[in-house]
Each structure stands twice: as structure tokens, then as C-alpha cells.
Design a protein around this motif. Structure first.
Motif, short mmCIF file in Angstrom:
data_model
loop_
_atom_site.label_atom_id
_atom_site.label_comp_id
_atom_site.label_asym_id
_atom_site.label_seq_id
_atom_site.Cartn_x
_atom_site.Cartn_y
_atom_site.Cartn_z
N SER A 208 0.83 -1.20 0.00
CA SER A 208 0.00 0.00 0.00
C SER A 208 0.87 1.25 0.00
CB SER A 208 -0.94 0.00 1.21
OG SER A 208 -0.19 0.00 2.43
N ASP A 211 2.64 1.45 -3.46
CA ASP A 211 1.65 1.86 -4.47
C ASP A 211 1.40 3.37 -4.42
OD1 ASP A 211 1.32 -0.63 -5.57
OD2 ASP A 211 -0.42 -1.16 -4.33
N GLU A 212 1.39 3.92 -3.21
CA GLU A 212 1.20 5.37 -3.07
C GLU A 212 2.37 6.12 -3.70
OE1 GLU A 212 0.72 8.85 0.35
OE2 GLU A 212 0.99 6.76 0.94
N LYS A 215 2.11 5.89 -7.46
CA LYS A 215 1.04 6.76 -7.95
C LYS A 215 1.54 8.19 -8.08
CE LYS A 215 -3.65 8.36 -6.93
NZ LYS A 215 -4.78 8.32 -5.96
N ILE A 216 2.32 8.63 -7.09
CA ILE A 216 2.87 9.99 -7.14
C ILE A 216 3.84 10.13 -8.31
CG2 ILE A 216 4.35 11.63 -5.92
CD1 ILE A 216 3.19 10.49 -3.30
N ASN A 218 3.91 8.36 -11.10
CA ASN A 218 3.18 8.31 -12.36
C ASN A 218 2.47 9.62 -12.66
OD1 ASN A 218 3.34 5.63 -13.75
ND2 ASN A 218 2.73 4.88 -11.73
N GLU A 219 1.87 10.21 -11.61
CA GLU A 219 1.12 11.45 -11.82
C GLU A 219 2.05 12.64 -12.11
OE1 GLU A 219 -1.17 11.84 -8.27
OE2 GLU A 219 -2.75 10.47 -8.94
N ARG A 221 5.15 12.20 -13.53
CA ARG A 221 6.19 11.63 -14.39
C ARG A 221 6.63 12.63 -15.46
NH1 ARG A 221 5.55 5.69 -17.20
NH2 ARG A 221 7.57 5.60 -18.28
N VAL A 310 2.20 2.17 -17.50
CA VAL A 310 2.22 2.79 -16.18
C VAL A 310 3.18 2.03 -15.29
CG1 VAL A 310 0.83 3.32 -14.14
CG2 VAL A 310 -0.15 3.62 -16.43
N ASP A 312 4.01 0.14 -12.31
CA ASP A 312 3.32 -0.56 -11.23
C ASP A 312 4.32 -1.44 -10.48
OD1 ASP A 312 3.72 -2.87 -12.80
OD2 ASP A 312 1.74 -2.68 -13.72
#
Length: 336
Positions: A208, A211-212, A215-216, A218-219, A221, A310, A312
Motif C-alpha cells: 500500500s 503503491d502510493e 502513484k505519485i 506516475n502522476e 512523471r 504505467v 506498477d
């Protein structure tokens, strides 16, 4: 850190007061069920004392012997707490089974139920508060101590129910039967705490949390960040340590490479809910990277960009940054 110490200190003082109240209820009622709850309250006090020590110790600065700090002592604290809860649960089960075959008379059950009910309410409120604060401050010690108090509150609720039923039905066996149910719940809670502490000590991945972070990334990038791979994460108390490889254009000079690596670190620490220390190894791109490279007007591009994906956990954990050849249509479909 001072706030964490105050919370644990409140729990320690409260636990000591409630322990005295529970033993008073035992002497009034002569109920073995209450005695088991009173005995468990000793665990609360010991666990809170060790939790206070672990909070103090984890706040010590890094040194030569502990280059990553002292945060992992919190996992030892949770392990001790879970182990003590497990011992209390086993004692309750043994005592309850014994009392089924050898029941004894009890007295003033309603008075005892009132005392235990009050202690349970106090523990429940304090436990919920500590869990909320523990998650907010990313302190596994405070969260674990809070879950322990919730367990104690559930135990008290079962105890009150048992005492009231025994008072009105005069069936002494109910005392032991309900004790067994509560004892099993205590063992389950202890297992979860021990499991969580062992996972931290063994550097088990916190999916978890990772993944956070992904996510940061990727957003935010950037086109210059061609690839991330071989990512590994370790948690030390309320800090996360991540090392990974980042593929950058091979014509970047050292100053530009340092800038891009620093930006990734900056983005994560700006938006993540946990302080993160990055160790990023910069890799130069090779022609095979062109198939998924986003760099516009690249002076050395040898292939057109044909795919995108993405980042992951499954991808970034692999120590494999490039496709050896142009990806097949099937592979392209899986990565778009």
C-alpha cells in the motif's frame, strides 16, 4: 515525537489506574473471569511502558552503528505487545476450560460489571484515539498499543455480558464459555500484531505504501524519466527508504542527471504521507528504450515510440529495464 511520547504516557498512566480498578473488582466479586481481565491489564501497563521506551529510542539520531536510524525498535515493541497479548489469551483459555469443570461461587456481580464496564469504555475511547493518531503519525507502536486497548475493551464487554447473564440465570458455566470466546478473539488480535511486527523486521514489502509512491511518480512523471526498475523499499519507524534505478537520456550531463533525480525525490516527499529517503541509481538509455521513451525531439532516437505503460509494482520491482528487441504486438497490447 513529543506528541507521541505524551500519547503513550497517557496510555501508561490510564492503564495503571484501570489495573487497580479491575483488581478491586476481583476482590469484590471473587470472579475468576474478572481476575483474567485484571491480569491482562498488567500486560497493558508493561506494553505501554515498553512502547514509551521504543518511541524515545526510535527518536535518537542516526549513528555509525545505525545508519538508517533506530525506527525499527518500534517493530520489537509491537512484537512484545502481541506476544504478551497472546500469553494473556492462552491463560484466559486455560482458566476458562478449568472453570467449566470446577466452577465456584461468585458475589456482587453487578458491582463488578459496572466497574469493568467503565474501564472498558475508557480503554475503547483511548484505543480508538491512539489508532487514529498512530495512522496519522505513521507510528506502528502507537497504533499497536491502541489495538491492544480495543482488544481489552472487547474483553471487558464480554466480561460485563457474562457477569450480567450469570447474575440473572445463576448458570456459572456461562462465565467460562464467554471467557473462551473472548480468549480466542484475543489470540487472533495477538496474531495480527505479531504478524505485522515480523513483516517489518523481515523488510516485507508494504504494498500500500509503495503503491502510493508509484502513484505519485506516475502522476508527476516527466518525459525525461524513461524508466524505473529494481525498486526496493524498507520501512524504519515512520520513515521509508527506497532504492531504485532510473533510466535517463544518455546525453545528459551529471548536473542534469542530479537535477532529475532530485526532482523525483522532491515530488515524493511533497505528496507522500510518509517521509521518504531515496537512493536512485541513474542508468543511461540504450536504443531499446526508444520503443517506450517519451522524450520529444530526441537527437539520438533510433526507433519510433510504439508503446506506453504505467509504472506498477510488478514492473518496477524487476531488475530488468529494457526490452532486448522490438516488442511484439501481443506485448505491446499488454503494456498499453
Amino acid at each position: 515525537m513529543q506528541h507521541q511520547k505524551r500519547i503513550i504516557l497517557y496510555a501508561l498512566i490510564t492503564g495503571a489506574i484501570l489495573m487497580v480498578a479491575k483488581f478491586a473488582a476481583y476482590f469484590i466479586t471473587d470472579s475468576n473471569f474478572i481476575l483474567t481481565d485484571a491480569a491482562e491489564s498488567i500486560v497493558n501497563v508493561v506494553a505501554s511502558a515498553f512502547a514509551f521506551f521504543s518511541i524515545w529510542f526510535s527518536a535518537r539520531p542516526r549513528d555509525i552503528n545505525h545508519p538508517y536510524g533506530h525506527g525499527k525498535v518500534e517493530f520489537f515493541s509491537v512484537f512484545l505487545e502481541g506476544a504478551l497479548i497472546m500469553v494473556a489469551g492462552i491463560i484466559i483459555l486455560i482458566k476458562s476450560v478449568y472453570n467449566i469443570f470446577y466452577p465456584h461461587q461468585v458475589q456482587e456481580l453487578l458491582t463488578g460489571a459496572i466497574i469493568i464496564g467503565i474501564t472498558g469504555i475508557i480503554n475503547g475511547l483511548l484505543g480508538f484515539y491512539m489508532i487514529k493518531q498512530g495512522k496519522k503519525m505513521l507510528s506502528i507502536t502507537i497504533e499497536g498499543d491502541g489495538r491492544h486497548l480495543i482488544t481489552d475493551a472487547v474483553t471487558s464487554a464480554g466480561l460485563v455480558l457474562g457477569l450480567v447473564l450469570i447474575h440473572f440465570t445463576k448458570i456459572l458455566a456461562l462465565d467460562s464459555v464467554l471467557s473462551i470466546v473472548v480468549g480466542l478473539f484475543i489470540l487472533y488480535t495477538a496474531y495480527k500484531l505479531v504478524r505485522k511486527s515480523v513483516a517489518g523486521l523481515m523488510d516485507e514489502a508494504d504494498f500500500s505504501m509503495v503503491d502510493e509512491i508509484l502513484k505519485i511518480l506516475n502522476e508527476n512523471r516527466k518525459e525525461e524519466w524513461i524508466d524505473i526498475h529494481n525498486l526496493r523499499a524498507q520501512r524504519y519507524g515512520n520513515e521509508l527508504h527506497i532504492d531504485c534505478h532510473m533510466t535517463l537520456p544518455n546525453y545528459f550531463d551529471l548536473t542534469r542527471v542530479h537535477y532529475e533525480v532530485s526532482k523525483a525525490d522532491e515530488y515524493v516527499n511533497k505528496f507522500a504521507h510518509i517521509k521518504t529517503e531515496f537512493f536512485i541509481h541513474a542508468d543511461p538509455c540504450i536504443p531499446q528504450c526508444c520503443y517506450y521513451c517519451r522524450m520529444p525531439n530526441c537527437p539520438i532516437r533510433s526507433h519510433e515510440k510504439t508503446m506506453d505503460y504505467v509504472w506498477d509494482m510488478e514492473r518496477v520491482a524487476q531488475n530488468n529495464k529494457h526490452f532486448a528487441t522490438e516488442p511484439s504486438p501481443v506485448l505491446q497490447a499488454l503494456n498499453t
